[in-house]
Design a protein around this motif. Structure first.
Motif, PDB file in Angstrom:
ATOM      1  N   THR A   1      32.728  39.435  23.454  1.00  0.00           N
ATOM      2  CA  THR A   1      33.864  39.036  23.637  1.00  0.00           C
ATOM      3  C   THR A   1      34.773  39.726  24.800  1.00  0.00           C
ATOM      4  OG1 THR A   1      34.204  38.400  21.183  1.00  0.00           O
ATOM      5  CG2 THR A   1      36.101  38.473  22.519  1.00  0.00           C
ATOM      6  N   MET A   2      34.592  40.937  24.669  1.00  0.00           N
ATOM      7  CA  MET A   2      35.227  41.881  25.842  1.00  0.00           C
ATOM      8  C   MET A   2      34.387  41.693  27.185  1.00  0.00           C
ATOM      9  SD  MET A   2      37.380  43.932  24.776  1.00  0.00           S
ATOM     10  CE  MET A   2      38.474  44.138  23.062  1.00  0.00           C
ATOM     11  N   ARG A   3      33.325  41.494  27.222  1.00  0.00           N
ATOM     12  CA  ARG A   3      32.336  41.267  28.287  1.00  0.00           C
ATOM     13  C   ARG A   3      32.997  40.030  29.096  1.00  0.00           C
ATOM     14  NH1 ARG A   3      30.186  44.399  31.295  1.00  0.00           N
ATOM     15  NH2 ARG A   3      28.804  45.114  29.831  1.00  0.00           N
ATOM     16  N   THR A   4      33.143  38.830  28.102  1.00  0.00           N
ATOM     17  CA  THR A   4      33.594  37.606  28.540  1.00  0.00           C
ATOM     18  C   THR A   4      34.982  37.832  29.202  1.00  0.00           C
ATOM     19  OG1 THR A   4      32.211  36.655  26.821  1.00  0.00           O
ATOM     20  CG2 THR A   4      33.906  35.055  27.560  1.00  0.00           C
ATOM     21  N   MET A   5      35.957  38.385  28.432  1.00  0.00           N
ATOM     22  CA  MET A   5      36.984  38.576  28.741  1.00  0.00           C
ATOM     23  C   MET A   5      37.073  39.343  30.231  1.00  0.00           C
ATOM     24  SD  MET A   5      40.423  40.141  27.150  1.00  0.00           S
ATOM     25  CE  MET A   5      40.662  41.870  27.767  1.00  0.00           C
ATOM     26  N   GLU A   6      36.116  40.303  30.591  1.00  0.00           N
ATOM     27  CA  GLU A   6      36.411  40.956  31.700  1.00  0.00           C
ATOM     28  C   GLU A   6      35.979  39.893  32.617  1.00  0.00           C
ATOM     29  OE1 GLU A   6      33.022  43.430  32.231  1.00  0.00           O
ATOM     30  OE2 GLU A   6      33.428  43.836  34.333  1.00  0.00           O
ATOM     31  N   LEU A   7      34.746  39.009  32.601  1.00  0.00           N
ATOM     32  CA  LEU A   7      34.437  38.160  33.496  1.00  0.00           C
ATOM     33  C   LEU A   7      35.389  37.037  33.696  1.00  0.00           C
ATOM     34  CD1 LEU A   7      30.635  37.732  32.376  1.00  0.00           C
ATOM     35  CD2 LEU A   7      31.608  39.415  34.241  1.00  0.00           C
ATOM     36  N   ILE A   8      36.165  36.716  32.884  1.00  0.00           N
ATOM     37  CA  ILE A   8      37.205  35.592  32.995  1.00  0.00           C
ATOM     38  C   ILE A   8      38.463  36.137  33.928  1.00  0.00           C
ATOM     39  CG2 ILE A   8      38.995  34.258  31.857  1.00  0.00           C
ATOM     40  CD1 ILE A   8      36.818  33.823  29.544  1.00  0.00           C
ATOM     41  N   LEU A   9      38.978  37.431  33.632  1.00  0.00           N
ATOM     42  CA  LEU A   9      40.078  37.958  34.210  1.00  0.00           C
ATOM     43  C   LEU A   9      39.451  38.295  35.715  1.00  0.00           C
ATOM     44  CD1 LEU A   9      41.455  40.591  31.297  1.00  0.00           C
ATOM     45  CD2 LEU A   9      42.565  38.487  32.636  1.00  0.00           C
ATOM     46  N   ARG A  10      38.303  38.848  35.850  1.00  0.00           N
ATOM     47  CA  ARG A  10      37.880  39.067  37.184  1.00  0.00           C
ATOM     48  C   ARG A  10      38.007  37.766  37.978  1.00  0.00           C
ATOM     49  NH1 ARG A  10      32.059  42.387  38.178  1.00  0.00           N
ATOM     50  NH2 ARG A  10      32.090  42.060  40.438  1.00  0.00           N
ATOM     51  N   GLN A  11      37.610  36.500  37.570  1.00  0.00           N
ATOM     52  CA  GLN A  11      37.488  35.442  38.226  1.00  0.00           C
ATOM     53  C   GLN A  11      39.125  35.027  38.352  1.00  0.00           C
ATOM     54  OE1 GLN A  11      35.935  32.072  35.954  1.00  0.00           O
ATOM     55  NE2 GLN A  11      35.342  30.879  37.687  1.00  0.00           N
ATOM     56  N   LYS A  12      39.966  35.104  37.362  1.00  0.00           N
ATOM     57  CA  LYS A  12      41.367  34.348  37.575  1.00  0.00           C
ATOM     58  C   LYS A  12      42.120  35.473  38.442  1.00  0.00           C
ATOM     59  CE  LYS A  12      41.272  31.533  34.236  1.00  0.00           C
ATOM     60  NZ  LYS A  12      41.853  30.127  34.156  1.00  0.00           N
ATOM     61  N   PHE A  13      41.572  36.883  38.612  1.00  0.00           N
ATOM     62  CA  PHE A  13      42.362  37.726  39.400  1.00  0.00           C
ATOM     63  C   PHE A  13      41.648  37.698  40.839  1.00  0.00           C
ATOM     64  CE2 PHE A  13      43.148  40.887  35.927  1.00  0.00           C
ATOM     65  CZ  PHE A  13      44.217  40.178  35.412  1.00  0.00           C
ATOM     66  N   ASP A  14      40.643  36.948  40.947  1.00  0.00           N
ATOM     67  CA  ASP A  14      39.785  36.790  42.336  1.00  0.00           C
ATOM     68  C   ASP A  14      39.548  38.219  42.626  1.00  0.00           C
ATOM     69  OD1 ASP A  14      38.643  35.563  44.276  1.00  0.00           O
ATOM     70  OD2 ASP A  14      40.545  35.272  45.415  1.00  0.00           O
ATOM     71  N   SER A  15      38.986  38.887  41.550  1.00  0.00           N
ATOM     72  CA  SER A  15      38.675  40.417  41.702  1.00  0.00           C
ATOM     73  C   SER A  15      37.312  40.426  42.288  1.00  0.00           C
ATOM     74  CB  SER A  15      39.076  41.011  40.436  1.00  0.00           C
ATOM     75  OG  SER A  15      38.142  42.278  40.582  1.00  0.00           O
ATOM     76  N   ASP A  16      36.954  41.454  43.351  1.00  0.00           N
ATOM     77  CA  ASP A  16      35.507  41.753  43.571  1.00  0.00           C
ATOM     78  C   ASP A  16      34.949  42.788  43.042  1.00  0.00           C
ATOM     79  OD1 ASP A  16      36.693  43.617  44.920  1.00  0.00           O
ATOM     80  OD2 ASP A  16      36.219  42.991  47.063  1.00  0.00           O
ATOM     81  N   ARG A  17      35.411  43.340  42.048  1.00  0.00           N
ATOM     82  CA  ARG A  17      35.225  44.355  41.217  1.00  0.00           C
ATOM     83  C   ARG A  17      35.991  44.729  40.197  1.00  0.00           C
ATOM     84  NH1 ARG A  17      36.972  48.429  40.167  1.00  0.00           N
ATOM     85  NH2 ARG A  17      36.018  49.541  38.811  1.00  0.00           N
ATOM     86  N   SER A  18      35.078  44.933  39.014  1.00  0.00           N
ATOM     87  CA  SER A  18      35.796  44.949  37.555  1.00  0.00           C
ATOM     88  C   SER A  18      34.891  45.933  36.795  1.00  0.00           C
ATOM     89  CB  SER A  18      36.229  43.791  37.149  1.00  0.00           C
ATOM     90  OG  SER A  18      34.778  43.166  36.502  1.00  0.00           O
ATOM     91  N   LYS A  19      35.360  46.715  35.758  1.00  0.00           N
ATOM     92  CA  LYS A  19      34.647  47.503  35.140  1.00  0.00           C
ATOM     93  C   LYS A  19      35.170  47.380  33.574  1.00  0.00           C
ATOM     94  CE  LYS A  19      31.571  50.997  34.263  1.00  0.00           C
ATOM     95  NZ  LYS A  19      30.195  50.629  34.263  1.00  0.00           N
TER      96      LYS A  19
END
Lengths: 367, 367
Positions: free
Chosen positions: A96-114
């Motif tokens: 769930t956490m991993r999915t949240m990371e990926l969704i937020l990364r997309q919503k923020f249009d972020s090119d790096r997340s951890k």
């Protein structure tokens, strides 16, 4: 009993974090997404400053508390913390956490997340240890096998699922069942010839060095260890690495003396007793910026006395420190260079499993 | 650019956290001590609940933000977070933090406390990786040497101070200069005799296995690797482990074919070509709870085809997964047990430095 802290961070385009309005926009996106996972989410508090960006506290029933910072430099950090009773599964799964990371990364249009694995806090077993250069390492420790305090130190045996039993002295990794390579590198197995040789071990209370040396058929080994309880503990819980050498304290081939090695070295010097090999298997090189304090004094004392009991072609073998600790290793070498008569040294290194890092070892001879 | 998050926790007597009044008392002690270190500390927000204890936000100029939770179960967590510009030293030293931990521990009359090394967040280089069983490991990576995306995967070479150059595929540790033991355990060096043998490597793009096998004087090795860019990258940055075998793609003793290994296995089957050894040096066993999905299908396909090109007394050698991943390893073994004709297997294991964990390897023969 433990709390779980889960840390995420996202690198954002600087435009998205440059001013209050932009940051509030990001915070809004974040809140919308978090609400998918935490339906009863409430915003408890927020603050803003041009120099330090946005900070907010969100929570669900004051149970799961989420703090978020949006730094104006283009970085968003998100910390999720909640209490996890013993034996209960985490309320939020890894997936769930991993999915949240990926969704937020997309919503923020972020090119790096951890997203870091949850950090377990307050548990009875301390699974986080630190490398010599202060890196954080999570161990797979599942049991405290033994714990006691001797007159000299805190002694613990921890069980690691992959490393086996581990000896910890004053909460520092010392040796584990997985660490034959440590002893073999310390003694330069396959390079040094111990057959028929006279050997003195300073320290070595875990018994591993003595056990391995005796396999090489030396004439005699004397081991000077101050802490009786360390030996009893290792004899009970670390037979994989020390065999039965700590069970019997004396044989034709070896003798274990419980006492202060400096006193015995002085005695050997007075008697004119000499060795082919002296092993410094005592405390590690301290992590300090200057060669001062009790431990450095002790190291210098050990050096001075050890070389007085070495035959002219004898060798002093010892462990150093993590190979990335350049400053401390240099200080150690400077102490060696101060010795008279002069000595010279070589080094070897090995990755020691239970240290989770590469360790440096010294071989010192008269110059 | 990075933020630093510093985590402390303290185990407290339950009386000290049992009710609101007691918790406020602890919070007051905490604030008094923090003010020694942060003279301009302000309390920005606090909340309380009988079920979830106390939570507070403190900060200094909205720059260093400190959150604290006092759980009613006898646990206090303290999170300190601030922004650390590139090249600037942390505003709070390791020693200061350690001292604060010890003082607070004393003030709280706590018999257990923990202080984790600062967690660096948002840095360009990702120094935190995860073991196969989801433990957090901080690496001493100081440089991104190479980064590219091939049609098949993300390829990175990172430099670790102690492990040397590391190959990462899709952000997972693959092999490093420190990892000869990995290749030696995979090939059972000293146990298997490769002299005059015919060998097929599936994958193996880092070149390490091919390089080590050629030292044992086999008759011929064919290597089937799909990713040309992986080989070019390793040829450039991992010569310590692959020598020059990736430079020249063909010799009397070996041939590297760039292509889909399943297609080539089918071709070998059609030709009736057989090998003494087939190495599965492809993707790792996926971390899933059921043997389903693309990767498990791929693993089964590889198994089926591989055993069709093995001589009756041939061996299939492959890597498994972290030795603590019992569920995944069992699933893998179940797939082996489904094969017809029947196979049997043995396992070996080794601690792989760049994985920071023990890895399991399989040796499979016809039953």
């Amino acid at each position: 009993m433990a709390a779980q802290t889960i840390l995420f961070d996202f690198t954002l385009d600087k435009d998205k974090t440059a001013d209050e309005e932009a940051r509030l926009q990001v915070a809004k996106i974040l809140r919308n997404e978090l609400e998918q996972l935490f339906p009863q989410l409430e915003l408890a508090y927020s603050m803003e400053s041009p120099e330090n960006g946005y900070f907010a506290v969100l929570h669900e029933n004051k149970d799961t508390v989420i703090t978020c910072r949006i730094f104006q430099h283009g970085l968003l950090t998100l910390n999720v913390e909640y209490f996890l009773p013993d034996g209960k599964e985490p309320s939020i799964s890894f997936d769930t956490m991993r999915t949240m990371e990926l969704i937020l990364r997309q919503k923020f249009d972020s090119d790096r997340s951890k997203y870091l694995p949850p950090i377990k806090r307050g548990g009875y077993i301390d699974i986080y240890m630190t490398s010599s250069d202060e890196r954080i390492i999570e161990y797979d420790i599942d049991k405290v096998v033994f714990e006691a305090r001797s007159p000299f130190q805190k002694i613990q045996i921890m069980h690691s699922k992959s490393l086996g039993n581990m000896l910890l002295l004053d909460e520092l990794q010392n040796i584990a069942e997985s660490d034959l390579i440590y002893t073999e590198t310390l003694m330069c197995r396959g390079v040094e010839n111990y057959e028929g040789k006279e050997i003195c071990i300073l320290g070595g209370g875990d018994g591993a060095l003595l056990y391995e040396l005796l396999k090489e058929n030396p004439k005699h080994v004397v081991m000077l260890e101050i802490d009786e309880l360390v030996m009893q503990t290792c004899n009970k819980y670390l037979n994989v690495i020390c065999g039965d050498v700590l069970e019997k304290r004396k044989s034709d081939q070896y003798e274990i003396i419980v006492g202060d090695c400096v006193e015995y070295l002085k005695k050997f010097i007075a008697e004119g007793r000499k060795f082919d090999y002296v092993f410094g298997d005592l405390t590690d090189i301290p992590i300090t910026d200057a060669p001062e304090g009790e431990t450095w004094d002790f190291i210098r004392t050990i050096f001075e006395h050890s070389f007085k009991v070495l035959k002219p072609d004898g060798k002093y073998l010892t462990h150093g420190n993590g190979s990335t600790c350049k400053v401390q290793l240099r200080l150690f070498e400077e102490q060696l260079n101060l010795l008279r008569p002069k000595v010279k040294f070589t080094t070897t290194k090995a990755f020691v499993p239970s240290f989770m890092e590469e360790w440096l070892f010294y071989q010192v001879t008269f110059a």
